[in-house]
Design a protein around this motif. Structure first.
Motif, PDB file in Angstrom:
ATOM      1  N   ILE A   2       0.854  -1.188   0.000  1.00 51.15           N
ATOM      2  CA  ILE A   2       0.000   0.000   0.000  1.00 51.15           C
ATOM      3  C   ILE A   2       0.893   1.242   0.000  1.00 51.15           C
ATOM      4  CG2 ILE A   2      -1.705   1.317   1.308  1.00 51.15           C
ATOM      5  CD1 ILE A   2      -2.773  -1.314   2.416  1.00 51.15           C
ATOM      6  N   LEU A   3       0.672   2.120  -0.978  1.00 50.20           N
ATOM      7  CA  LEU A   3       1.413   3.385  -1.043  1.00 50.20           C
ATOM      8  C   LEU A   3       0.689   4.495  -0.298  1.00 50.20           C
ATOM      9  CD1 LEU A   3       2.511   3.259  -4.802  1.00 50.20           C
ATOM     10  CD2 LEU A   3       3.818   2.554  -2.779  1.00 50.20           C
ATOM     11  N   GLU A   4      -0.614   4.535  -0.416  1.00 50.86           N
ATOM     12  CA  GLU A   4      -1.458   5.507   0.281  1.00 50.86           C
ATOM     13  C   GLU A   4      -2.724   4.790   0.753  1.00 50.86           C
ATOM     14  OE1 GLU A   4      -0.550   8.541   0.894  1.00 50.86           O
ATOM     15  OE2 GLU A   4       1.180   8.701  -0.460  1.00 50.86           O
ATOM     16  N   PRO A   5      -3.270   5.133   1.920  1.00 48.43           N
ATOM     17  CA  PRO A   5      -2.846   6.144   2.886  1.00 48.43           C
ATOM     18  C   PRO A   5      -1.482   5.828   3.517  1.00 48.43           C
ATOM     19  CG  PRO A   5      -5.123   5.469   3.278  1.00 48.43           C
ATOM     20  CD  PRO A   5      -4.539   4.488   2.309  1.00 48.43           C
ATOM     21  N   GLU A   6      -0.774   6.875   3.848  1.00 45.25           N
ATOM     22  CA  GLU A   6       0.607   6.747   4.285  1.00 45.25           C
ATOM     23  C   GLU A   6       0.758   5.867   5.518  1.00 45.25           C
ATOM     24  OE1 GLU A   6       4.379   9.660   5.468  1.00 45.25           O
ATOM     25  OE2 GLU A   6       2.462  10.505   4.809  1.00 45.25           O
ATOM     26  N   GLN A   7      -0.238   5.911   6.441  1.00 46.96           N
ATOM     27  CA  GLN A   7      -0.092   5.150   7.691  1.00 46.96           C
ATOM     28  C   GLN A   7      -0.108   3.645   7.474  1.00 46.96           C
ATOM     29  OE1 GLN A   7      -2.704   7.096   6.898  1.00 46.96           O
ATOM     30  NE2 GLN A   7      -4.602   6.505   7.987  1.00 46.96           N
TER      31      GLN A   7
END
Length: 361
Positions: free
Chosen positions: A225-230
């Motif tokens: 997963i690239l985004e969401p950053e968390q």
């Protein structure tokens, strides 16, 4: 390394009549897999020597049978998870049966075949000698109980949470394809796209916001997963029913039921007066044994189901969904004098002025 994932079979999207308004189409897409409330869903565990898949033995030109039978410890995990969903107080109940012909859900434990389930009432399209649900790994291993809760969520009509268009997930697509192509899943690109990267229609999903804690959410390792950053470092749902899971189940299958359904007498129409998503329940006690027709009338999209009461509980007899067609749903069924039947009508949407009604004749 990614964990083992539920793999839904690729199915064609339901076909609806062209030219429907956005409101009608939204209601139909959101509800076409869902049971009518008050359904008793029966489940069966395969238990015979001949129950299994026939698979080829590489390099021999021969085949062998792989069993669908699960050990009692595996079955008990699934039983407990059915009970956990039911203990929410939902209006759908689960009953185990020993005869596969009596079961809407037929459960196998073929190791190596993945864990999967049909979605909602899609199980009714599967032959009675075939599985509608499978568990492909040991459910008694710590952390794997959530697999059973997840597959039962599919059987209730829920879909994968990470495919929600509200999630806002930006994937590293090639990293996802590479990860799922390896152990322990060994998925093709098509299967990975269908179960992970493909976005669902907004009307199909379990709610209007993404729930990363949902039992229908996969865990994902770092770098996918690239985004969401968390979630770049990974996404790890707890594997339990989240508050949003419970809210969704109770919204579709509310626990409140009328103390006794109204009587539907032959040749007397009954106005429905339902709003979108609402349901009316009726009892039918036929005055003679013959073929009857049960149908709805008016400018509304609805699903109609007839149950026969046996041993004090309703058994699914026949159902019809008008699917947004210009005609209304009708069911023909042989009803027997001295037996009791239930008719349940759930409205998707009313698309014109005028009253909707139900009649048996």
């Amino acid at each position: 390394m990614t964990g083992r994932y539920c793999s839904l079979a690729q199915q064609s999207a339901p076909a609806f009549t062209p030219g429907l308004t956005a409101e009608r189409l939204s209601a139909l897409i959101g509800g076409h897999s869902m049971w009518v409330n008050g359904t008793v869903v029966h489940y069966y565990f395969f238990d015979g020597d001949t129950d299994g898949s026939v698979i080829p033995v590489p390099g021999t030109g021969q085949s062998r049978r792989v069993s669908w039978v699960g050990a009692k410890e595996q079955q008990d995990v699934v039983r407990e998870c059915f009970q956990e969903w039911q203990d929410l107080g939902i209006g759908v109940s689960f009953v185990e049966v020993g005869d596969r012909s009596e079961a809407e859900l037929r459960i196998g434990f073929q190791l190596g075949d993945g864990s999967w389930s049909t979605v909602g009432k899609g199980c009714l399209q599967v032959g009675q000698n075939d599985r509608t649900m499978n568990f492909g790994w040991d459910l008694t291993v710590p952390g794997e109980r959530g697999t059973a809760l997840h597959e039962i969520g599919h059987a209730l009509g829920m879909l994968h949470e990470h495919q929600s268009p509200f999630a806002g997930i930006h994937w590293d697509d090639e990293a996802v394809y590479a990860d799922l192509a390896g152990a322990p899943n060994f998925w093709s690109r098509d299967r990975t796209f269908f179960n992970i990267l493909r976005k669902l229609d907004a009307d199909e999903v379990n709610g209007s916001v993404w729930d990363p804690q949902s039992i229908m959410e996969y865990p994902f390792s770092s770098g996918l997963i690239l985004e969401p950053e968390q979630f770049r470092a990974g996404l790890n749902p707890p594997g339990t029913l989240s508050p949003a899971d419970k809210e969704f189940a109770l919204r579709w299958y509310p626990s409140a039921r009328p103390p006794r359904p109204s009587t539907l007498e032959p040749f007397r129409s009954v106005p429905l007066g339902l709003g979108p998503g609402e349901q009316a329940d009726f009892a039918v006690e036929p005055p003679e044994t013959r073929d009857y027709t049960v149908g709805v009338f008016g400018a509304g999209d609805s699903v109609v189901v007839v149950f026969e009461e046996r041993d004090g509980e309703p058994r699914y007899l026949a159902g019809r969904d008008d699917g947004g067609a210009p005609h209304n749903a009708t069911i023909k069924a042989r009803l027997v004098k001295g037996r009791r039947y239930f008719v349940r009508v759930r409205l998707y949407s009313a698309w014109d002025s005028g009253e909707t009604a139900v009649m048996c004749w």
